[in-house]
Design an enzyme around this catalytic site. Structure first.
Site, short mmCIF file in Angstrom:
data_model
loop_
_atom_site.label_atom_id
_atom_site.label_comp_id
_atom_site.label_asym_id
_atom_site.label_seq_id
_atom_site.Cartn_x
_atom_site.Cartn_y
_atom_site.Cartn_z
N HIS A 16 0.84 -1.21 0.00
CA HIS A 16 0.00 0.00 0.00
C HIS A 16 0.87 1.25 0.00
O HIS A 16 0.63 2.19 -0.77
CB HIS A 16 -0.90 0.06 1.25
CG HIS A 16 -1.95 -0.98 1.32
ND1 HIS A 16 -2.15 -1.74 2.44
CD2 HIS A 16 -2.90 -1.36 0.43
CE1 HIS A 16 -3.17 -2.55 2.24
NE2 HIS A 16 -3.64 -2.35 1.02
N LYS A 40 -16.31 -7.08 5.63
CA LYS A 40 -15.06 -7.84 5.57
C LYS A 40 -14.59 -8.30 6.95
O LYS A 40 -13.57 -8.96 7.06
CB LYS A 40 -13.95 -6.99 4.94
CG LYS A 40 -13.99 -6.92 3.44
CD LYS A 40 -12.71 -6.29 2.93
CE LYS A 40 -12.58 -6.40 1.44
NZ LYS A 40 -11.30 -5.83 0.97
N ARG A 89 -1.32 -6.26 -8.27
CA ARG A 89 -0.19 -7.15 -7.98
C ARG A 89 -0.11 -8.27 -9.00
O ARG A 89 0.97 -8.73 -9.34
CB ARG A 89 -0.34 -7.76 -6.59
CG ARG A 89 -0.28 -6.75 -5.48
CD ARG A 89 -0.68 -7.40 -4.19
NE ARG A 89 -2.05 -7.93 -4.37
CZ ARG A 89 -2.91 -8.11 -3.41
NH1 ARG A 89 -2.58 -7.85 -2.18
NH2 ARG A 89 -4.12 -8.58 -3.64
N SER A 127 -3.02 -7.39 2.70
CA SER A 127 -3.46 -7.30 4.09
C SER A 127 -3.90 -8.66 4.61
O SER A 127 -3.67 -9.00 5.78
CB SER A 127 -4.61 -6.29 4.23
OG SER A 127 -4.15 -4.99 4.00
#
Length: 158
Positions: A16, A40, A89, A127
């Site tokens: 990030h 989430k 990514r 994360s």
């Protein structure tokens, strides 16, 4: 010109931070927009995530931090910012981000998404990987900004 970099940042990672640094060189202002995103089931509450992002980005002069709990497009309209930054990514990220980008553009025709790739050394970090390592008492110190290590320790994450 300003941009938004939205995400849950649960927690903020070196990936990030890499994207934030890249965006800060392109835009006059980068607003890191932290989503509440209770669906989430975040490991860290919104205030904790905001504090981590503030600590990790305090050295970047043109970064501001905001939180939101509504549609990203509506939040962006409120701030009068029509550009978001997203990190990519892998190919799997692109497929997901492309769908979200099209949906956002449908909601606001002037809404633009710019994709930035993190440095190769950060390309595998997410994360969810950090949370998984934390859950098993592993060492995440090479995956997250050093400034947030004390906050991770508070939550027994290191």
């Amino acid at each position: 010109m300003a941009c938004l970099y939205p995400g849950t940042f649960d927690p903020i990672t070196n990936g990030h931070l890499d994207v934030i640094l890249r965006a800060s060189k392109i835009f006059d202002e980068v607003v890191v927009a932290i989503a509440r995103n209770d669906s989430k089931n975040p490991m860290f509450d919104l205030d904790h995530r905001k504090k981590m992002v503030q600590l990790a980005t305090s050295h970047i002069k043109n970064v501001k931090i905001a939180t939101f709990d509504n549609l990203l497009v509506d939040f962006a309209k409120d701030l009068n910012i029509n550009i978001i930054i997203r990190g990519l990514r892998a190919v799997s990220d692109f497929e997901y981000e492309l769908q979200i980008g099209y949906a956002n553009h449908m909601l606001w025709e002037d809404f633009e998404t710019i994709y930035l790739m993190p440095n190769l050394k950060n390309s595998f970090i997410s994360s969810s990987i950090v949370r998984s390592i934390c859950a098993h008492n592993g060492d995440v110190s090479k995956l997250v900004p050093q400034e947030i290590i004390p906050l991770l320790k508070e939550k027994n994450c290191i």
